[in-house]
Design a protein around this motif. Structure first.
Motif, PDB file in Angstrom:
ATOM      1  N   GLY A  32      13.494   1.711 -38.141  1.00  0.00           N
ATOM      2  CA  GLY A  32      13.989   1.344 -39.454  1.00  0.00           C
ATOM      3  C   GLY A  32      13.454   2.212 -40.581  1.00  0.00           C
ATOM      4  O   GLY A  32      13.716   1.937 -41.747  1.00  0.00           O
ATOM      5  N   ILE A  33      12.715   3.255 -40.250  1.00  0.00           N
ATOM      6  CA  ILE A  33      12.117   4.122 -41.258  1.00  0.00           C
ATOM      7  C   ILE A  33      12.850   5.459 -41.273  1.00  0.00           C
ATOM      8  O   ILE A  33      13.126   6.032 -40.214  1.00  0.00           O
ATOM      9  N   ALA A  34      13.165   5.945 -42.450  1.00  0.00           N
ATOM     10  CA  ALA A  34      13.846   7.238 -42.573  1.00  0.00           C
ATOM     11  C   ALA A  34      13.043   8.317 -41.846  1.00  0.00           C
ATOM     12  O   ALA A  34      11.814   8.347 -41.939  1.00  0.00           O
ATOM     13  N   LYS A  35      13.739   9.173 -41.118  1.00  0.00           N
ATOM     14  CA  LYS A  35      13.070  10.178 -40.287  1.00  0.00           C
ATOM     15  C   LYS A  35      12.081  11.036 -41.070  1.00  0.00           C
ATOM     16  O   LYS A  35      11.021  11.371 -40.560  1.00  0.00           O
ATOM     17  N   ARG A  36      12.393  11.379 -42.298  1.00  0.00           N
ATOM     18  CA  ARG A  36      11.510  12.256 -43.067  1.00  0.00           C
ATOM     19  C   ARG A  36      10.197  11.585 -43.425  1.00  0.00           C
ATOM     20  O   ARG A  36       9.232  12.252 -43.774  1.00  0.00           O
ATOM     21  N   PHE A  37      10.121  10.249 -43.346  1.00  0.00           N
ATOM     22  CA  PHE A  37       8.893   9.523 -43.675  1.00  0.00           C
ATOM     23  C   PHE A  37       8.145   9.006 -42.449  1.00  0.00           C
ATOM     24  O   PHE A  37       7.025   8.511 -42.580  1.00  0.00           O
ATOM     25  N   ARG A  38       8.743   9.085 -41.277  1.00  0.00           N
ATOM     26  CA  ARG A  38       8.172   8.445 -40.089  1.00  0.00           C
ATOM     27  C   ARG A  38       6.755   8.892 -39.763  1.00  0.00           C
ATOM     28  O   ARG A  38       5.863   8.060 -39.598  1.00  0.00           O
ATOM     29  N   HIS A  39       6.533  10.193 -39.647  1.00  0.00           N
ATOM     30  CA  HIS A  39       5.213  10.650 -39.216  1.00  0.00           C
ATOM     31  C   HIS A  39       4.130  10.252 -40.214  1.00  0.00           C
ATOM     32  O   HIS A  39       3.060   9.791 -39.817  1.00  0.00           O
ATOM     33  N   ALA A  40       4.416  10.390 -41.507  1.00  0.00           N
ATOM     34  CA  ALA A  40       3.435   9.997 -42.526  1.00  0.00           C
ATOM     35  C   ALA A  40       3.135   8.501 -42.437  1.00  0.00           C
ATOM     36  O   ALA A  40       1.976   8.083 -42.528  1.00  0.00           O
ATOM     37  N   ALA A  41       4.172   7.702 -42.231  1.00  0.00           N
ATOM     38  CA  ALA A  41       3.988   6.255 -42.122  1.00  0.00           C
ATOM     39  C   ALA A  41       3.185   5.893 -40.878  1.00  0.00           C
ATOM     40  O   ALA A  41       2.303   5.027 -40.917  1.00  0.00           O
ATOM     41  N   ILE A  42       3.459   6.561 -39.773  1.00  0.00           N
ATOM     42  CA  ILE A  42       2.748   6.292 -38.520  1.00  0.00           C
ATOM     43  C   ILE A  42       1.281   6.665 -38.653  1.00  0.00           C
ATOM     44  O   ILE A  42       0.388   5.889 -38.275  1.00  0.00           O
ATOM     45  N   PHE A  43       0.999   7.850 -39.196  1.00  0.00           N
ATOM     46  CA  PHE A  43      -0.386   8.275 -39.366  1.00  0.00           C
ATOM     47  C   PHE A  43      -1.120   7.349 -40.333  1.00  0.00           C
ATOM     48  O   PHE A  43      -2.292   7.027 -40.118  1.00  0.00           O
ATOM     49  N   GLY A  44      -0.443   6.910 -41.390  1.00  0.00           N
ATOM     50  CA  GLY A  44      -1.052   5.965 -42.318  1.00  0.00           C
ATOM     51  C   GLY A  44      -1.378   4.642 -41.653  1.00  0.00           C
ATOM     52  O   GLY A  44      -2.456   4.080 -41.863  1.00  0.00           O
ATOM     53  N   ALA A  45      -0.456   4.151 -40.842  1.00  0.00           N
ATOM     54  CA  ALA A  45      -0.678   2.882 -40.142  1.00  0.00           C
ATOM     55  C   ALA A  45      -1.832   2.999 -39.157  1.00  0.00           C
ATOM     56  O   ALA A  45      -2.690   2.111 -39.081  1.00  0.00           O
ATOM     57  N   LEU A  46      -1.881   4.084 -38.411  1.00  0.00           N
ATOM     58  CA  LEU A  46      -2.982   4.284 -37.462  1.00  0.00           C
ATOM     59  C   LEU A  46      -4.320   4.376 -38.190  1.00  0.00           C
ATOM     60  O   LEU A  46      -5.327   3.832 -37.727  1.00  0.00           O
ATOM     61  N   SER A  47      -4.336   5.044 -39.315  1.00  0.00           N
ATOM     62  CA  SER A  47      -5.574   5.190 -40.089  1.00  0.00           C
ATOM     63  C   SER A  47      -6.054   3.863 -40.663  1.00  0.00           C
ATOM     64  O   SER A  47      -7.242   3.690 -40.919  1.00  0.00           O
ATOM     65  N   ALA A  48      -5.142   2.923 -40.867  1.00  0.00           N
ATOM     66  CA  ALA A  48      -5.499   1.620 -41.435  1.00  0.00           C
ATOM     67  C   ALA A  48      -6.067   0.654 -40.396  1.00  0.00           C
ATOM     68  O   ALA A  48      -6.686  -0.345 -40.764  1.00  0.00           O
ATOM     69  N   LEU A  49      -5.869   0.954 -39.114  1.00  0.00           N
ATOM     70  CA  LEU A  49      -6.365   0.062 -38.067  1.00  0.00           C
ATOM     71  C   LEU A  49      -7.870   0.184 -37.901  1.00  0.00           C
ATOM     72  O   LEU A  49      -8.460   1.242 -38.132  1.00  0.00           O
ATOM     73  N   ILE A  63      -0.749  13.152 -32.665  1.00  0.00           N
ATOM     74  CA  ILE A  63      -1.725  12.057 -32.723  1.00  0.00           C
ATOM     75  C   ILE A  63      -2.966  12.418 -31.916  1.00  0.00           C
ATOM     76  O   ILE A  63      -4.095  12.230 -32.380  1.00  0.00           O
ATOM     77  N   GLU A  64      -2.767  12.942 -30.711  1.00  0.00           N
ATOM     78  CA  GLU A  64      -3.908  13.343 -29.878  1.00  0.00           C
ATOM     79  C   GLU A  64      -4.722  14.435 -30.566  1.00  0.00           C
ATOM     80  O   GLU A  64      -5.958  14.403 -30.549  1.00  0.00           O
ATOM     81  N   HIS A  65      -4.052  15.377 -31.200  1.00  0.00           N
ATOM     82  CA  HIS A  65      -4.752  16.461 -31.892  1.00  0.00           C
ATOM     83  C   HIS A  65      -5.535  15.926 -33.104  1.00  0.00           C
ATOM     84  O   HIS A  65      -6.679  16.309 -33.330  1.00  0.00           O
ATOM     85  N   HIS A  66      -4.913  15.043 -33.874  1.00  0.00           N
ATOM     86  CA  HIS A  66      -5.530  14.534 -35.103  1.00  0.00           C
ATOM     87  C   HIS A  66      -6.638  13.512 -34.836  1.00  0.00           C
ATOM     88  O   HIS A  66      -7.706  13.579 -35.446  1.00  0.00           O
ATOM     89  N   PHE A  67      -6.387  12.555 -33.947  1.00  0.00           N
ATOM     90  CA  PHE A  67      -7.321  11.455 -33.728  1.00  0.00           C
ATOM     91  C   PHE A  67      -8.230  11.661 -32.518  1.00  0.00           C
ATOM     92  O   PHE A  67      -9.232  10.959 -32.383  1.00  0.00           O
ATOM     93  N   ILE A 112       5.158   1.925 -27.198  1.00  0.00           N
ATOM     94  CA  ILE A 112       3.878   2.546 -26.894  1.00  0.00           C
ATOM     95  C   ILE A 112       2.778   1.817 -27.658  1.00  0.00           C
ATOM     96  O   ILE A 112       2.915   1.530 -28.846  1.00  0.00           O
ATOM     97  N   ASP A 113       1.674   1.523 -26.978  1.00  0.00           N
ATOM     98  CA  ASP A 113       0.506   0.949 -27.643  1.00  0.00           C
ATOM     99  C   ASP A 113      -0.461   2.055 -28.001  1.00  0.00           C
ATOM    100  O   ASP A 113      -0.775   2.928 -27.181  1.00  0.00           O
ATOM    101  N   PHE A 114      -0.940   2.008 -29.252  1.00  0.00           N
ATOM    102  CA  PHE A 114      -2.000   2.895 -29.726  1.00  0.00           C
ATOM    103  C   PHE A 114      -3.209   2.023 -30.004  1.00  0.00           C
ATOM    104  O   PHE A 114      -3.214   1.242 -30.957  1.00  0.00           O
ATOM    105  N   LEU A 115      -4.231   2.134 -29.174  1.00  0.00           N
ATOM    106  CA  LEU A 115      -5.456   1.349 -29.308  1.00  0.00           C
ATOM    107  C   LEU A 115      -6.516   2.193 -29.989  1.00  0.00           C
ATOM    108  O   LEU A 115      -6.791   3.320 -29.559  1.00  0.00           O
ATOM    109  N   ILE A 116      -7.116   1.654 -31.049  1.00  0.00           N
ATOM    110  CA  ILE A 116      -8.185   2.344 -31.753  1.00  0.00           C
ATOM    111  C   ILE A 116      -9.494   2.070 -31.023  1.00  0.00           C
ATOM    112  O   ILE A 116      -9.913   0.912 -30.907  1.00  0.00           O
ATOM    113  N   CYS A 117     -10.117   3.137 -30.534  1.00  0.00           N
ATOM    114  CA  CYS A 117     -11.335   2.994 -29.724  1.00  0.00           C
ATOM    115  C   CYS A 117     -12.600   3.207 -30.549  1.00  0.00           C
ATOM    116  O   CYS A 117     -13.614   2.588 -30.269  1.00  0.00           O
TER     117      CYS A 117
END
Length: 87
Positions: free
Chosen positions: A21-38, A59-63, A81-86
């Motif tokens: 439901g997120i515009a393609k041009r915003f997806r990666h920024a939104a995903i990285f923001g969400a992961l960073s908030a966990l 994601i693997e490169h950044h986190f 896909i599950d992304f678990l913050i370790c």
């Protein structure tokens, strides 16, 4: 097993992120923001219409090892896909 991405919280500490439901041009920024908030021990359950291999690489490169990636479902049109913050 089918997953309902419309549910905002599956269980304690598991949060759904439906990228469809997120515009393609915003997806990666939104995903990285969400992961960073966990916080450590929390999971983002990511839903998408295709297998996001370039995103997974980014994601693997950044986190690094602080995010564990595991597939829940690989049905055509409904990749989960599950992304678990370790750390």
């Amino acid at each position: 097993m089918s997953h309902d991405c419309s549910m905002p919280v599956i269980a304690e500490g598991i949060y759904t992120f439906d990228a469809r439901g997120i515009a393609k041009r915003f997806r990666h920024a939104a995903i990285f923001g969400a992961l960073s908030a966990l916080e450590r021990g929390e999971t983002m359950r990511f839903c998408n219409d295709h297998n996001p291999l370039p995103l997974l690489s980014q994601i693997e490169h950044h986190f690094g090892s602080s995010v564990k990636i595991s597939y829940v479902s690989q049905e055509p049109g409904a990749i989960v896909i599950d992304f678990l913050i370790c750390d």
